[in-house]
Design an enzyme around this catalytic site. Sequence first.
Site, PDB file in Angstrom:
ATOM      1  N   GLY A  12      22.934 -18.497 -12.026  1.00 10.47           N
ATOM      2  CA  GLY A  12      23.776 -17.454 -12.610  1.00 10.47           C
ATOM      3  C   GLY A  12      23.446 -16.076 -12.069  1.00 10.47           C
ATOM      4  N   ASP A  13      24.318 -15.107 -12.368  1.00  9.20           N
ATOM      5  CA  ASP A  13      24.142 -13.703 -11.957  1.00  9.20           C
ATOM      6  C   ASP A  13      24.076 -13.522 -10.446  1.00  9.20           C
ATOM      7  OD1 ASP A  13      24.018 -13.016 -14.667  1.00  9.20           O
ATOM      8  OD2 ASP A  13      21.853 -13.372 -14.726  1.00  9.20           O
ATOM      9  N   GLU A  14      24.772 -14.365  -9.721  1.00  3.24           N
ATOM     10  CA  GLU A  14      24.725 -14.306  -8.257  1.00  3.24           C
ATOM     11  C   GLU A  14      25.581 -13.178  -7.696  1.00  3.24           C
ATOM     12  OE1 GLU A  14      25.643 -16.965 -10.017  1.00  3.24           O
ATOM     13  OE2 GLU A  14      24.350 -18.673  -9.559  1.00  3.24           O
ATOM     14  N   LYS A  16      29.075 -13.183  -8.913  1.00  3.49           N
ATOM     15  CA  LYS A  16      30.408 -13.822  -8.955  1.00  3.49           C
ATOM     16  C   LYS A  16      31.490 -12.803  -9.302  1.00  3.49           C
ATOM     17  CE  LYS A  16      28.844 -16.541 -12.150  1.00  3.49           C
ATOM     18  NZ  LYS A  16      27.410 -16.170 -12.105  1.00  3.49           N
ATOM     19  N   GLY A  17      31.131 -11.874 -10.238  1.00  5.30           N
ATOM     20  CA  GLY A  17      32.099 -10.859 -10.662  1.00  5.30           C
ATOM     21  C   GLY A  17      32.545 -10.023  -9.476  1.00  5.30           C
ATOM     22  N   GLY A  40      28.007 -12.490 -18.043  1.00  3.20           N
ATOM     23  CA  GLY A  40      28.117 -11.046 -17.856  1.00  3.20           C
ATOM     24  C   GLY A  40      28.418 -10.808 -16.386  1.00  3.20           C
ATOM     25  N   HIS A  41      29.660 -10.465 -16.096  1.00  2.00           N
ATOM     26  CA  HIS A  41      30.084 -10.283 -14.705  1.00  2.00           C
ATOM     27  C   HIS A  41      30.349  -8.801 -14.462  1.00  2.00           C
ATOM     28  CE1 HIS A  41      31.607 -14.716 -14.583  1.00  2.00           C
ATOM     29  NE2 HIS A  41      30.327 -14.610 -14.854  1.00  2.00           N
ATOM     30  N   THR A 128      21.279 -17.043 -24.673  1.00  2.00           N
ATOM     31  CA  THR A 128      21.735 -15.667 -24.863  1.00  2.00           C
ATOM     32  C   THR A 128      21.925 -15.353 -26.345  1.00  2.00           C
ATOM     33  OG1 THR A 128      24.024 -16.387 -24.633  1.00  2.00           O
ATOM     34  CG2 THR A 128      22.928 -15.612 -22.630  1.00  2.00           C
ATOM     35  N   ARG A 142      33.974 -32.861 -32.468  1.00  2.00           N
ATOM     36  CA  ARG A 142      35.375 -32.826 -32.923  1.00  2.00           C
ATOM     37  C   ARG A 142      35.549 -32.174 -34.282  1.00  2.00           C
ATOM     38  NH1 ARG A 142      35.351 -38.859 -31.500  1.00  2.00           N
ATOM     39  NH2 ARG A 142      33.205 -38.331 -32.014  1.00  2.00           N
ATOM     40  N   GLN A 223      28.131 -18.587 -15.250  1.00  2.86           N
ATOM     41  CA  GLN A 223      26.803 -19.198 -15.091  1.00  2.86           C
ATOM     42  C   GLN A 223      26.635 -19.693 -13.647  1.00  2.86           C
ATOM     43  OE1 GLN A 223      28.619 -20.270 -18.273  1.00  2.86           O
ATOM     44  NE2 GLN A 223      27.762 -18.310 -18.820  1.00  2.86           N
ATOM     45  N   THR A 298      23.126  -8.740 -17.746  1.00  5.21           N
ATOM     46  CA  THR A 298      24.297  -7.953 -18.113  1.00  5.21           C
ATOM     47  C   THR A 298      24.623  -8.141 -19.597  1.00  5.21           C
ATOM     48  OG1 THR A 298      25.094  -8.488 -15.908  1.00  5.21           O
ATOM     49  CG2 THR A 298      26.684  -7.474 -17.378  1.00  5.21           C
ATOM     50  N   ARG A 302      17.928  -8.718 -20.791  1.00  6.96           N
ATOM     51  CA  ARG A 302      16.613  -9.288 -20.504  1.00  6.96           C
ATOM     52  C   ARG A 302      16.273  -9.141 -19.024  1.00  6.96           C
ATOM     53  NH1 ARG A 302      17.040 -15.328 -22.625  1.00  6.96           N
ATOM     54  NH2 ARG A 302      19.151 -15.009 -21.854  1.00  6.96           N
ATOM     55  N   LEU A 413      26.394  -6.214   0.400  1.00  7.20           N
ATOM     56  CA  LEU A 413      25.263  -5.303   0.653  1.00  7.20           C
ATOM     57  C   LEU A 413      25.201  -4.174  -0.360  1.00  7.20           C
ATOM     58  CD1 LEU A 413      26.446  -5.343   4.247  1.00  7.20           C
ATOM     59  CD2 LEU A 413      24.151  -6.135   3.660  1.00  7.20           C
TER      60      LEU A 413
HETATM   61  P1  GDP Z   1      27.540 -12.456 -12.023  1.00 10.50           P
HETATM   62  O1  GDP Z   1      27.176 -12.857 -13.400  1.00 10.50           O
HETATM   63  O2  GDP Z   1      27.382 -13.585 -11.039  1.00 10.50           O
HETATM   64  O3  GDP Z   1      28.901 -11.817 -11.909  1.00 10.50           O
HETATM   65  O4  GDP Z   1      26.486 -11.345 -11.576  1.00 10.50           O
HETATM   66  P2  GDP Z   1      25.999 -10.097 -12.482  1.00 10.50           P
HETATM   67  O5  GDP Z   1      27.089  -9.098 -12.527  1.00 10.50           O
HETATM   68  O6  GDP Z   1      25.431 -10.566 -13.761  1.00 10.50           O
HETATM   69  O7  GDP Z   1      24.765  -9.596 -11.637  1.00 10.50           O
HETATM   70  C1  GDP Z   1      24.900  -9.157 -10.321  1.00 10.50           C
HETATM   71  C2  GDP Z   1      24.454  -7.670 -10.257  1.00 10.50           C
HETATM   72  O8  GDP Z   1      24.260  -7.289  -8.922  1.00 10.50           O
HETATM   73  C3  GDP Z   1      25.500  -6.723 -10.794  1.00 10.50           C
HETATM   74  O9  GDP Z   1      24.852  -5.625 -11.384  1.00 10.50           O
HETATM   75  C4  GDP Z   1      26.267  -6.295  -9.555  1.00 10.50           C
HETATM   76  O10 GDP Z   1      26.882  -5.019  -9.691  1.00 10.50           O
HETATM   77  C5  GDP Z   1      25.167  -6.260  -8.547  1.00 10.50           C
HETATM   78  N1  GDP Z   1      25.560  -6.606  -7.172  1.00 10.50           N
HETATM   79  C6  GDP Z   1      26.508  -7.484  -6.748  1.00 10.50           C
HETATM   80  N2  GDP Z   1      26.471  -7.595  -5.407  1.00 10.50           N
HETATM   81  C7  GDP Z   1      25.486  -6.785  -4.979  1.00 10.50           C
HETATM   82  C8  GDP Z   1      24.925  -6.507  -3.699  1.00 10.50           C
HETATM   83  O11 GDP Z   1      25.334  -7.045  -2.678  1.00 10.50           O
HETATM   84  N3  GDP Z   1      23.878  -5.627  -3.652  1.00 10.50           N
HETATM   85  C9  GDP Z   1      23.388  -5.032  -4.770  1.00 10.50           C
HETATM   86  N4  GDP Z   1      22.366  -4.205  -4.621  1.00 10.50           N
HETATM   87  N5  GDP Z   1      23.879  -5.265  -5.985  1.00 10.50           N
HETATM   88  C10 GDP Z   1      24.911  -6.153  -6.100  1.00 10.50           C
HETATM   89  P1  IMO Z   2      26.703 -15.331 -15.660  1.00 15.43           P
HETATM   90  O1  IMO Z   2      28.116 -15.860 -15.745  1.00 15.43           O
HETATM   91  C1  IMO Z   2      22.462 -16.171 -16.100  1.00 15.43           C
HETATM   92  C2  IMO Z   2      21.319 -18.888 -19.335  1.00 15.43           C
HETATM   93  C3  IMO Z   2      20.524 -18.331 -20.498  1.00 15.43           C
HETATM   94  C4  IMO Z   2      19.723 -19.564 -20.859  1.00 15.43           C
HETATM   95  C5  IMO Z   2      20.702 -20.705 -20.642  1.00 15.43           C
HETATM   96  C6  IMO Z   2      21.411 -21.166 -21.900  1.00 15.43           C
HETATM   97  O2  IMO Z   2      26.583 -13.881 -15.910  1.00 15.43           O
HETATM   98  O3  IMO Z   2      26.082 -15.778 -14.384  1.00 15.43           O
HETATM   99  P2  IMO Z   2      23.351 -20.128 -23.383  1.00 15.43           P
HETATM  100  O4  IMO Z   2      23.439 -18.838 -24.125  1.00 15.43           O
HETATM  101  O5  IMO Z   2      24.415 -20.316 -22.355  1.00 15.43           O
HETATM  102  O6  IMO Z   2      23.244 -21.319 -24.298  1.00 15.43           O
HETATM  103  O7  IMO Z   2      21.938 -20.056 -22.603  1.00 15.43           O
HETATM  104  O8  IMO Z   2      21.656 -20.210 -19.722  1.00 15.43           O
HETATM  105  N1  IMO Z   2      22.587 -18.187 -19.059  1.00 15.43           N
HETATM  106  C7  IMO Z   2      22.789 -17.383 -18.003  1.00 15.43           C
HETATM  107  N2  IMO Z   2      21.934 -16.966 -17.051  1.00 15.43           N
HETATM  108  N3  IMO Z   2      23.746 -15.809 -16.057  1.00 15.43           N
HETATM  109  C8  IMO Z   2      24.627 -16.245 -16.987  1.00 15.43           C
HETATM  110  O9  IMO Z   2      25.950 -16.016 -16.905  1.00 15.43           O
HETATM  111  C9  IMO Z   2      24.151 -17.036 -18.047  1.00 15.43           C
HETATM  112  N4  IMO Z   2      24.713 -17.602 -19.142  1.00 15.43           N
HETATM  113  C10 IMO Z   2      23.760 -18.315 -19.729  1.00 15.43           C
HETATM  114  O10 IMO Z   2      19.718 -17.264 -20.102  1.00 15.43           O
HETATM  115  O11 IMO Z   2      18.669 -19.728 -19.946  1.00 15.43           O
HETATM  116 MG    MG Z   3      25.882 -12.260 -14.932  1.00 19.76          MG
END
Ligand code: GDP
Ligand code: IMO
Ligand code: MG
Length: 438
Positions: A12-14, A16-17, A40-41, A128, A142, A223, A298, A302, A413
Amino acid sequence: MANVIVIGAQWGDEGKGKITDLLSRSADVVVRYQGGVNAGHTVVVNGQTFKLHLIPSGILYPDTECIVASGTVIDPKVLIEELDQVEALGVSTQNFKISQAAHVTMPYHRLIDQASEERRGSRKIGTTGRGIGPTYADKSERTGIRMVDLMDLEGLRAQLEWTIQYKNVVLEKLYNLPPLDPEAVYQEYLGYAERLRPHVVDASLRIYEATQRRANILFEGAQGTLLDLDHGTYPYVTSSNPIAGGACVGAGVGPTMVDRVIGVAKAYTTRVGEGPFPTELVDGIGEHLGDRGAEFGTTTGRKRRCGWFDGVIGRYAVRVNGLDCLAITKLDVLDELAEIKVCVAYDVNGNRCEHLPTDPRQFALCQPIYETLPGWKTPTSECRALEDLPQAALDYLKYLAELMSVPIAIVSLGASRDQTIIIEDPIHGPKRALLDSE
Ligand code: GDP
Ligand code: IMO
Ligand code: MG
């Protein structure tokens, strides 16, 4: 023209947003297919930051239809706050739609999620706390309440009466918490129902109709692959299916409707919550990645755990998602490092392991086997073409593409839209090898 799934290839948090927002310029419809407000995107446009939990990251394009599909779970309270926030920033939500079949997160789901985590003690998942697991559990059992039930106000009153009677036994007897008043919950959700009613549709039908008029559809995963309920690092996973196959189930479309799958991966790895993380760095480099990458959740704020890129996980994500290509994000975060490590395999009790073990006990024993590559020690956030990148950064990207046997289509970047190198447009471009073909 293509229908494309965007998934997270790690925990997660790669980013994607950011990638979904970027690709949404070519999309007519953007669909969130699973998860809830645990996601959180972040989308950064013209210096303005949007933190989206349920609203698809295509919302910033006024003509793009954004659908929260049947496989998601909806917390109406948080969703309404989110709608208010984006509207206050001048974004129209007229084209925002919610599936009738999506399940609704209720107050008891949130309470049970938090209380059960506490009860687990050292076995906690690190959720979360947004009630995601309990909402999906009711769906499987169900006994869930769906958006279509929320719209039926009289039926809802009776359903809540019945459900809360049972949930109160759980809250009081198991968790020692005060009971909920069904009428108070009904009154609260009545308001949410009226606010959300104009957005509620038959999402599967709408998405099907979009395919029939040959619209470009982008499916936005939440995720990541390793958090998938069936294919992630169970039990430290979420309760839905973020992998590409989840898009068909969650959106209600057949696999033949999907043309491509893009995996989003950071140039390193992060994880929030509990569970094994073989390449985790609990040293100064881990701190450095966290600081430079601003690695704070996001949704929950944490601190994210940080580590080197894990190629075993990368190859696994290619396999279980059928990835066509990758978007590598946050390459700029590595700019200051003298050398960069990449995990190519695991050592488990002296045995080399090339694949992700299914047994969590074995996964916990995995020690990373690293290859070390030179860093570039040059800022990259202003690079706009592959030719602008320092040679070592280019070599790093090529190394990742070869390690995972999948081409890289996009390099990110920085958080802004323009801080991106699009090597090949995954929506309009031909489906062919990119970086790895050179
Ligand atoms: P998501 O959940 O996969 O959409 O990712 P998140 O938004 O939770 O976390 C990615 C974070 O990295 C966000 O704060 C973005 O604004 C930031 N971000 C995305 N791409 C880049 C990048 O290439 N470089 C940097 N420094 N930040 C980035
Ligand atoms: P995005 O879409 C990163 C993690 C939580 C926990 C596990 C289970 O922003 O990438 P949950 O509340 O879903 O039952 O928690 O999954 N988790 C994430 N980690 N990015 C997320 O979403 C996540 N959504 C859930 O931290 O380890
Ligand atoms: Mg996220």
